[in-house]
Design an enzyme around this catalytic site. Sequence first.
Site, PDB file in Angstrom:
ATOM      1  N   GLY A  40      -6.200   3.974  13.739  1.00  0.00           N
ATOM      2  CA  GLY A  40      -7.468   4.294  13.090  1.00  0.00           C
ATOM      3  C   GLY A  40      -7.315   5.619  12.368  1.00  0.00           C
ATOM      4  CD  GLU A 145      -9.922   3.408   8.589  1.00  0.00           C
ATOM      5  OE1 GLU A 145      -8.971   2.863   8.006  1.00  0.00           O
ATOM      6  OE2 GLU A 145      -9.855   3.768   9.788  1.00  0.00           O
ATOM      7  N   GLY A 236       2.943  10.729  -3.044  1.00  0.00           N
ATOM      8  CA  GLY A 236       4.055  10.072  -2.370  1.00  0.00           C
ATOM      9  C   GLY A 236       5.342  10.853  -2.564  1.00  0.00           C
ATOM     10  CG  ASP A 268      -3.990   8.945   8.749  1.00  0.00           C
ATOM     11  OD1 ASP A 268      -4.817   9.182   7.839  1.00  0.00           O
ATOM     12  OD2 ASP A 268      -3.860   7.822   9.266  1.00  0.00           O
TER      13      ASP A 268
END
Length: 319
Positions: A40, A145, A236, A268
């Site tokens: 999560g 989320e 990235g 994250d």
Amino acid sequence: MSAHITVFGSLNYDLVVSTPRVPNGGETILCDSFATHCGGKGANQALACRRLTPRNIGVRMVGRVGLDSFGDQLKSGLFSAGVDVAFVERVGPDSGIAVILVERSGQNRILVNAGANGTFTPDDVKLELFEHEGQLTSLLVLQNELPLPVVLAAIDLASSHGIKIVYNPSPMDMSIMTPEVISKISYLVVNESELSAMLGQSITDEQLTDQDTLIPYLLKFHKTYDFAGTIVVTLGGSGIVYSVYDKTAGFVEPIKALTVVDTTAAGDSFLGAFVGGIVDHKDIESSIKRGAAAGCLAVQKKGAAESIPILADVQKLLQ
């Protein structure tokens, strides 16, 4: 404690399938492996903040899990890592679930069922969630989320009490990305596709490697959204660009991974290390470099929580 970080967001139990490639419609293929992990975005970022922040800085997770065995593992895993889970509620019946397909290239595709995460309402957002030992939290970290009205309620409440907000608007939903909302954010952390969506302007692969071209996009963002905070754009393997309103803009070189195994928690890990640097009174560029090193280490391991590195390893990589 001298400072405190609060992460308000999702906790999901991850079901991870490693596969040569994603099957076509109606096709069945043999996978390479199957594994389960605690995850999560909220929980991953809380764990990343804990692992990548000095121990004198507290980290709290605010969220919900189900009454199932997944909920037991999600809450106990964070507690064991040293995260304050006093405001991780148990509600029924099911915890959030993420099904993650990881190709051999390291690219991932994720399906999420909100479960307990989806039970929050704006009325559940209380100031006590963002307080620690009688003081307001130093930074509030948010993602997308949770139900979007809940995210908006948290932004409004925190902003009205002077709490600095780090916002990672993933998964992106342009319906709430308004100048009024963005004006309440202190640190906005996005990737290149999210920046493109907010500007309504595509960024080519060639531009990703040219910071002199990218930085004007950030200046345009400040003007478009009347944004007086700091925007950080992760690219990235092409590095990171950032802009501090009316002060400075810059580029941080990427730290290349020797092998890319799984990109699941790279973003994250970056955010946790970046937030840790900010609360540890590091400057923006130093905090971003911490984040870049954390992301580099994360992609070299499988899993979400399992791949998040510790501060000592990040500092060693940066030496």
